[in-house]
Design an enzyme around this catalytic site. Structure first.
Site, PDB file in Angstrom:
ATOM      1  N   LYS A 332       0.771  -1.067  -0.080  1.00  0.00           N
ATOM      2  CA  LYS A 332      -0.090  -0.036  -0.109  1.00  0.00           C
ATOM      3  C   LYS A 332       0.896   1.334   0.053  1.00  0.00           C
ATOM      4  O   LYS A 332       1.818   1.379   0.783  1.00  0.00           O
ATOM      5  CB  LYS A 332      -1.001   0.070   1.291  1.00  0.00           C
ATOM      6  CG  LYS A 332      -1.985  -1.126   1.161  1.00  0.00           C
ATOM      7  CD  LYS A 332      -3.158  -0.842   1.986  1.00  0.00           C
ATOM      8  CE  LYS A 332      -3.901   0.319   1.814  1.00  0.00           C
ATOM      9  NZ  LYS A 332      -5.099   0.462   2.581  1.00  0.00           N
ATOM     10  N   GLU A 338      -0.443   3.386   6.741  1.00  0.00           N
ATOM     11  CA  GLU A 338      -1.317   2.524   5.792  1.00  0.00           C
ATOM     12  C   GLU A 338      -1.111   1.099   5.497  1.00  0.00           C
ATOM     13  O   GLU A 338      -1.886   0.309   5.076  1.00  0.00           O
ATOM     14  CB  GLU A 338      -1.058   3.288   4.349  1.00  0.00           C
ATOM     15  CG  GLU A 338      -1.637   4.681   4.126  1.00  0.00           C
ATOM     16  CD  GLU A 338      -3.253   4.580   4.242  1.00  0.00           C
ATOM     17  OE1 GLU A 338      -3.823   4.062   3.428  1.00  0.00           O
ATOM     18  OE2 GLU A 338      -3.860   5.261   5.009  1.00  0.00           O
TER      19      GLU A 338
END
Length: 403
Positions: A332, A338
């Protein structure tokens, strides 16, 4: 001026009274089935194969899963498991489905129908956070595409089992605090009216991606960590207009969406949380991204689920929540956080123990939410009293207007 002000005040009271009516009709509707789901993202190059993932989910007694495509291997792996699955139409396919009913039918026929009903597909998420993006064509295409997908499901005899909706960012709200003042942004409002009408007509939920973590990260000196983490013993906020007490920022955000929908005439549409979570690791400037905070946030939501707790506005309706995410996803993009929302590492070891493994060996009744019964009772009593007072006020205002 006084007359106009009276009308404006009376309109607000009417909206609130309509909410009261719909909320009291929900008394006794407490759902017994678990409303806890999880997002199974796959933006990684080291995840276990889908059959092993399904085995893990089954061992944890997770009955609801959301995926971000219609991966045939995943859909096949979920066959005959009883796990409910939400699948996703990617953004780039939405305009075509809006322009052509046959494209929507082809997508359902090729991507979903072959696996149904052995694989319990119960929802289709069309796009993701479309109304807070910059693509005007995509925004205009979203609801027409949803209509065509619903028509395709009806043609195939699946519309009674599969609901069509879209996941929205909390940024669709211009105001989210206090919850009773929730209102959509001027840009989003016209689209929201169309979306809510479709959801109401098809008995589908409004999905919201809500992350209290972002509010805390952006202003950790002013935002209460207890409130952001949904710690149950702490009253994080009291709505000055409804006097409802909130111990969870997430639940306050959901109620703000409900009020915003009610202002457009759709207070009956249920609001579900399609994504929420807390990262266990972040960059130096990402305050609060720790293993302990992530564990506490998801643990608190799990306990509220087990207790059957709803939001202060709808206390008898257990809030449906999909945690983000099942795995840490190493591909990601963006900040470190994240890639660290997962409850599990790709090797299926726990990042932290949130308590799901307890549910596989312990009855739900033995796990209780640490919220005092008095707090719950007071919240409901206060809201009931407020509804009565509001109704009386409407009668008095109506009489004054007629004089």
């Amino acid at each position: 001026m006084a007359f106009a002000a009276l009308l404006s005040r009376s309109s607000r009271l009417v909206i609130f009274a309509l909410l009261c009516i719909s909320l009291f009709s929900e008394v006794g509707v407490l759902q017994r089935a678990s409303a806890l789901g999880i997002n199974y993202g796959q933006v990684a190059n080291n995840l276990p194969p889908p059959p092993q993932v399904v085995q893990l989910l089954s061992s944890l007694r997770i009955s609801k899963v959301r995926i971000y495509d219609v991966n045939p291997q995943v859909l096949s792996a979920f066959a005959n498991t009883g796990i409910e699955l939400i699948v996703t139409v990617p953004d780039d396919l939405v305009p075509g489905m809006a322009a052509s009913a046959s494209q929507a039918l082809q997508w359902v026929t090729a991507g979903v129908r072959p696996y149904f009903p052995a694989t319990r597909v119960t929802g289709i998420a069309v796009g993701n956070e479309v109304f807070t993006g910059d693509d005007a064509q995509l925004k205009a295409s979203l609801v027409p595409a949803m209509r065509n997908l619903h028509a395709a499901l009806a043609q195939l005899g699946m519309d009674a089992y599969v609901r069509v909706s879209t996941a929205n960012s909390l940024a669709v709200l211009a105001t989210s605090y206090p919850p009773s003042q929730g209102v959509f942004t001027q840009d989003a409002a016209p689209y929201m009216a169309q979306l809510l009408r479709f959801l109401s007509d098809t008995s589908a939920p409004f999905w919201i991606n809500a992350y209290p973590y972002f509010a805390y990260k952006d202003d950790p000196t002013k935002v209460s960590l207890d409130y952001a983490l949904s710690n149950p013993y702490r009253v994080g906020a009291v709505d000055p207009y409804t006097r409802l007490q909130y111990t969870s920022m997430l639940y306050a955000q959901v109620d703000a969406v409900t009020f915003a929908a009610a202002r457009l005439g759709y207070g009956n549409v249920p609001v579900h949380v399609s994504e929420t979570g807390w990262p266990s690791k972040g960059d130096a400037n990402e305050a609060g991204a720790t293993v302990e905070n992530a564990r506490q946030y998801n643990r608190n939501l799990l306990m509220r689920q087990i207790s059957g707790e709803g939001t202060p506005l709808r206390p008898k309706l257990r809030l449906e929540v999909y945690l983000f995410a099942l795995f840490n996803e190493d591909m990601k993009p963006g900040p470190t956080s994240e890639r660290n929302y997962g409850l599990y590492q790709p090797d299926m070891s726990m990042v932290y123990n949130v308590g799901l493994n307890q549910l596989s060996t312990t009855s739900a009744a033995s796990l209780s939410l640490a919220t005092s019964p008095a707090t719950k009772t007071d919240v409901r009593k206060d809201f009931g009293s407020l509804c009565i007072v509001t109704s009386l006020a409407i009668l008095l205002i109506t009489q004054a207007l007629l004089l």
